[in-house]
Design an enzyme around this catalytic site. Structure first.
Site, PDB file in Angstrom:
ATOM      1  N   TYR A 172      18.466 -21.984   6.376  1.00 18.03           N
ATOM      2  CA  TYR A 172      17.051 -21.679   6.660  1.00 18.03           C
ATOM      3  C   TYR A 172      16.170 -22.034   5.460  1.00 18.03           C
ATOM      4  CZ  TYR A 172      13.044 -18.892   8.294  1.00 18.03           C
ATOM      5  OH  TYR A 172      11.803 -18.478   8.709  1.00 18.03           O
ATOM      6  N   LYS A 228      13.116 -24.694   5.444  1.00 18.37           N
ATOM      7  CA  LYS A 228      11.719 -24.317   5.153  1.00 18.37           C
ATOM      8  C   LYS A 228      11.208 -25.016   3.897  1.00 18.37           C
ATOM      9  CE  LYS A 228      10.867 -21.763   8.732  1.00 18.37           C
ATOM     10  NZ  LYS A 228      10.055 -22.361   9.817  1.00 18.37           N
TER      11      LYS A 228
HETATM   12  N1  LIG Z   1       9.327 -13.401  11.282  1.00 14.09           N
HETATM   13  C1  LIG Z   1       9.339 -13.644   9.982  1.00 14.09           C
HETATM   14  O1  LIG Z   1       9.534 -12.727   9.170  1.00 14.09           O
HETATM   15  C2  LIG Z   1       9.070 -15.023   9.464  1.00 14.09           C
HETATM   16  C3  LIG Z   1       8.931 -15.202   8.085  1.00 14.09           C
HETATM   17  C4  LIG Z   1       8.686 -16.483   7.588  1.00 14.09           C
HETATM   18  C5  LIG Z   1       8.579 -17.560   8.458  1.00 14.09           C
HETATM   19  N2  LIG Z   1       8.733 -17.356   9.800  1.00 14.09           N
HETATM   20  C6  LIG Z   1       8.598 -18.541  10.666  1.00 14.09           C
HETATM   21  O2  LIG Z   1       7.562 -18.318  11.587  1.00 14.09           O
HETATM   22  C7  LIG Z   1       7.864 -18.993  12.820  1.00 14.09           C
HETATM   23  C8  LIG Z   1       7.864 -17.989  13.967  1.00 14.09           C
HETATM   24  O3  LIG Z   1       8.832 -16.981  13.677  1.00 14.09           O
HETATM   25  P1  LIG Z   1       9.001 -15.691  14.589  1.00 14.09           P
HETATM   26  O4  LIG Z   1       9.639 -14.663  13.740  1.00 14.09           O
HETATM   27  O5  LIG Z   1       7.743 -15.390  15.287  1.00 14.09           O
HETATM   28  O6  LIG Z   1      10.111 -16.216  15.631  1.00 14.09           O
HETATM   29  P2  LIG Z   1      10.470 -15.685  17.117  1.00 14.09           P
HETATM   30  O7  LIG Z   1      11.934 -15.926  17.264  1.00 14.09           O
HETATM   31  O8  LIG Z   1       9.934 -14.335  17.361  1.00 14.09           O
HETATM   32  O9  LIG Z   1       9.690 -16.725  18.020  1.00 14.09           O
HETATM   33  C9  LIG Z   1      10.054 -18.073  18.060  1.00 14.09           C
HETATM   34  C10 LIG Z   1       9.755 -18.624  19.421  1.00 14.09           C
HETATM   35  O10 LIG Z   1      10.267 -19.972  19.489  1.00 14.09           O
HETATM   36  C11 LIG Z   1      10.906 -20.146  20.754  1.00 14.09           C
HETATM   37  N3  LIG Z   1      11.914 -21.199  20.667  1.00 14.09           N
HETATM   38  C12 LIG Z   1      13.121 -21.143  20.060  1.00 14.09           C
HETATM   39  N4  LIG Z   1      13.762 -22.308  20.175  1.00 14.09           N
HETATM   40  C13 LIG Z   1      12.949 -23.128  20.868  1.00 14.09           C
HETATM   41  C14 LIG Z   1      13.043 -24.496  21.290  1.00 14.09           C
HETATM   42  N5  LIG Z   1      14.109 -25.251  21.013  1.00 14.09           N
HETATM   43  N6  LIG Z   1      12.012 -25.044  21.993  1.00 14.09           N
HETATM   44  C15 LIG Z   1      10.905 -24.282  22.290  1.00 14.09           C
HETATM   45  N7  LIG Z   1      10.768 -22.997  21.907  1.00 14.09           N
HETATM   46  C16 LIG Z   1      11.780 -22.425  21.208  1.00 14.09           C
HETATM   47  C17 LIG Z   1      11.502 -18.820  21.085  1.00 14.09           C
HETATM   48  O11 LIG Z   1      11.760 -18.683  22.474  1.00 14.09           O
HETATM   49  C18 LIG Z   1      10.417 -17.851  20.555  1.00 14.09           C
HETATM   50  O12 LIG Z   1       9.474 -17.545  21.554  1.00 14.09           O
HETATM   51  C19 LIG Z   1       9.205 -19.676  12.600  1.00 14.09           C
HETATM   52  O13 LIG Z   1       9.000 -20.992  12.144  1.00 14.09           O
HETATM   53  C20 LIG Z   1       9.825 -18.837  11.508  1.00 14.09           C
HETATM   54  O14 LIG Z   1      10.824 -19.532  10.799  1.00 14.09           O
HETATM   55  C21 LIG Z   1       8.975 -16.128  10.320  1.00 14.09           C
END
Ligand SMILES: NC(=O)c1ccc[n+]([C@@H]2O[C@H](COP(=O)([O-])OP(=O)(O)OC[C@H]3O[C@@H](n4cnc5c(N)ncnc54)[C@H](O)[C@@H]3O)[C@@H](O)[C@H]2O)c1
Length: 254
Positions: free
Chosen positions: A160, A164
Site C-alpha cells: 500500500y 501511494k
Molecule cells: N480510509 C482511510 O483511512 C484512508 C487513508 C488514506 C488514504 N485513503 C484512500 O482514500 C481512498 C478511499 O478510501 P476509503 O477508505 O474510502 O475506501 P472504501 O473501501 O471505503 O471505498 C472504496 C470504494 O472503492 C470501490 N472499489 C473497490 N475496488 C473497485 C474497483 N476495482 N472498481 C471500482 N470500484 C472499486 C469499493 O466498492 C468502495 O466503494 C482510497 O484511495 C484509499 O487508499 C483512505
C-alpha cells in the site's frame, strides 16, 4: 456551497467512504457527477442521496481497474452532461500482510487497485481535457506514501505504501505533462480516516497497541471523510488555479 457550480465531475469508488463523501460534497457545491464503483447497491445509495439534495448524477457499476470500465465512466460524464471539468481518482485500498507473508496475488492486487484505475481514468480524462485546454485531476494518495507505523509494525503495509508513493510520483509527472493544456494535477493524502470500513479497526488499535493512529497523530484523533472532501473541493475549485503537482496532506499534523 456553490464553489463547483456548472462543473462536471467524475468520482471513482464513490459507493463508500471518502469517495462517497467527495461525491456528495461536490454535488452540494453545484457539480453534476458521473460516479463509478464495483458495488452497484452502494453506488445507488450515493446517487440517491445526491438526487434527494437536488443534484444530478449518472452511475456506472464497473471494475474501474479495467480499461473498458474506466473509459466508460469518463465517457458517461461527457455523454450525459456534455463535458468534463474534474476527475477524482479516489479508488484504492489495501491488503495488509507482513512482507514475508505477502503473496504475489496480494502485492499485484494492491498495486493494481491503487494505480491502474488512476492511470486509466486519468488517460481517458486527459485526452478530453487537453483538447479543451482546461481541467482538474485529483488523486487519492495517503500518509502511508512515507510509511505508517500502525500498518507497518502491526499489519504490514509495504504494498500500500508503495502504491501511494506511486500516486505521489504519478501526479508530479502528469502535472508537468498537462501544464501546457491548463490542466492541474494534484493529490490529497489523508491520514487515518474514520470511514465505515476503516474507522472501527483504526479506533480499536487505541486499546490494543502503543503506536495507534490517533496516538501517533498530533491532533490526537482520526480525520473524517468530510475533511478529506473539503481538501478535494479546494483543489477542484477556482481558488486552486495556480496549484499543480502538489500532494496535500489531510493527516492531522503528520
Ligand atoms: N480510509 C482511510 O483511512 C484512508 C487513508 C488514506 C488514504 N485513503 C484512500 O482514500 C481512498 C478511499 O478510501 P476509503 O477508505 O474510502 O475506501 P472504501 O473501501 O471505503 O471505498 C472504496 C470504494 O472503492 C470501490 N472499489 C473497490 N475496488 C473497485 C474497483 N476495482 N472498481 C471500482 N470500484 C472499486 C469499493 O466498492 C468502495 O466503494 C482510497 O484511495 C484509499 O487508499 C483512505
Amino acid at each position: 456551497m456553490s464553489r463547483l457550480t456548472g462543473k462536471i465531475a467524475v468520482v471513482t469508488g464513490a459507493g463508500n467512504g471518502i469517495g462517497k463523501a467527495i461525491a456528495e460534497r461536490f454535488a452540494a457545491e453545484g457539480a453534476r457527477l458521473a460516479i463509478g464503483d464495483l458495488e452497484a447497491d452502494a453506488l445507488e445509495r450515493t446517487a440517491a442521496t445526491i438526487r434527494a439534495g437536488g443534484g444530478e448524477v449518472v452511475t456506472l457499476a464497473a471494475d474501474l481497474t479495467e480499461e473498458a470500465g474506466a473509459e466508460a465512466l469518463v465517457a458517461s460524464a461527457i455523454d450525459r452532461f456534455g463535458g468534463l471539468d474534474i476527475l477524482v481518482n479516489n479508488l484504492g485500498g489495501s491488503r495488509n500482510r507482513k512482507i514475508w507473508d505477502m503473496s504475489v496475488e496480494d502485492w499485484d492486487f494492491v498495486l493494481r487497485l491503487n494505480l491502474r484505475g488512476t492511470f486509466l481514468c486519468t488517460r481517458a480524462a486527459a485526452r478530453y481535457m487537453k483538447e479543451r485546454r482546461a481541467g482538474r485531476i485529483i488523486c487519492l494518495s495517503s500518509g502511508s506514501r512515507e510509511g505508517t507505523p500502525w500498518t507497518a509494525y502491526y499489519q504490514g503495509g509495504a504494498a500500500y505504501s508503495t502504491a501511494k508513493a506511486g500516486v505521489h510520483g504519478f501526479i508530479r509527472d502528469v502535472a508537468l505533462e498537462l501544464a501546457e493544456f491548463n490542466i492541474t494535477v494534484n493529490a490529497v493524502a489523508p491520514g487515518p480516516i474514520d470511514t465505515e470500513r476503516t474507522g472501527p479497526g483504526l479506533r480499536r488499535m487505541d486499546e490494543t497497541v502503543p503506536f495507534s493512529p490517533s496516538k501517533m497523530t498530533p491532533l490526537g484523533r482520526l480525520g473524517t471523510p468530510e475533511e478529506v472532501a473539503s481538501a478535494a473541493v479546494f483543489l477542484a475549485s477556482d481558488e486552486a488555479g495556480y496549484v499543480s503537482g502538489h500532494t496535500l496532506a489531510v493527516a492531522g499534523g503528520r
